[in-house]
Design an enzyme around this catalytic site. Structure first.
Site, mmCIF file in Angstrom:
data_model
loop_
_atom_site.group_PDB
_atom_site.id
_atom_site.type_symbol
_atom_site.label_atom_id
_atom_site.label_comp_id
_atom_site.label_asym_id
_atom_site.label_seq_id
_atom_site.Cartn_x
_atom_site.Cartn_y
_atom_site.Cartn_z
ATOM 1 N N CYS A 63 0.869 -1.181 0.000
ATOM 2 C CA CYS A 63 0.000 0.000 0.000
ATOM 3 C C CYS A 63 0.904 1.229 0.000
ATOM 4 O O CYS A 63 2.072 1.142 -0.353
ATOM 5 C CB CYS A 63 -0.973 -0.006 1.167
ATOM 6 S SG CYS A 63 -0.208 0.257 2.783
ATOM 7 N N ARG A 64 0.392 2.364 0.410
ATOM 8 C CA ARG A 64 1.186 3.595 0.393
ATOM 9 C C ARG A 64 2.271 3.574 1.467
ATOM 10 O O ARG A 64 3.415 3.887 1.216
ATOM 11 C CB ARG A 64 0.283 4.823 0.587
ATOM 12 C CG ARG A 64 1.035 6.145 0.445
ATOM 13 C CD ARG A 64 0.144 7.342 0.683
ATOM 14 N NE ARG A 64 -0.297 7.444 2.063
ATOM 15 C CZ ARG A 64 0.401 7.993 3.036
ATOM 16 N NH1 ARG A 64 1.577 8.507 2.801
ATOM 17 N NH2 ARG A 64 -0.073 8.034 4.262
#
Length: 98
Positions: A63-64
């Site tokens: 993810c980020r």
């Protein structure tokens, strides 16, 4: 929870070792760039779509920053998958993006 550093994952992908990267970010985040080999399944869709994944394969969740992928990792581990969370997420990724 098993974790992997972004540079370690990049080396594995460069060698062509068997691992499937799953990007759990939202559509707009992925549109800005993702790991080329990654498949995209937003975190909110994981509970409905995890049956699309093969329990015999190795997965790395991305993810980020590593938080959402950690949630996906925990969920998939509880469902019997071999899964690892990439620490630091795309913020720490220095490999190729597309």
């Amino acid at each position: 929870m098993k974790t992997i550093l972004p540079d370690e994952l990049n080396r594995i992908l460069e060698k062509g070792d068997p691992v499937t990267v799953v990007d759990v970010r939202e559509d707009d985040e992925v549109a800005a760039g993702k790991i080329p080999q990654a498949i995209h399944i937003p975190l909110a869709d994981i509970p409905e779509r995890f049956q699309e994944l093969d329990r015999s394969k190795e997965y790395v969740m991305v993810c980020r920053s590593g938080h959402r992928s950690g949630l996906a990792t925990e969920f998939l581990q509880n469902e019997g998958f071999h899964v690892t969370n990439m620490e630091g997420g795309m913020l720490e990724w220095n490999g190729p993006v597309k």
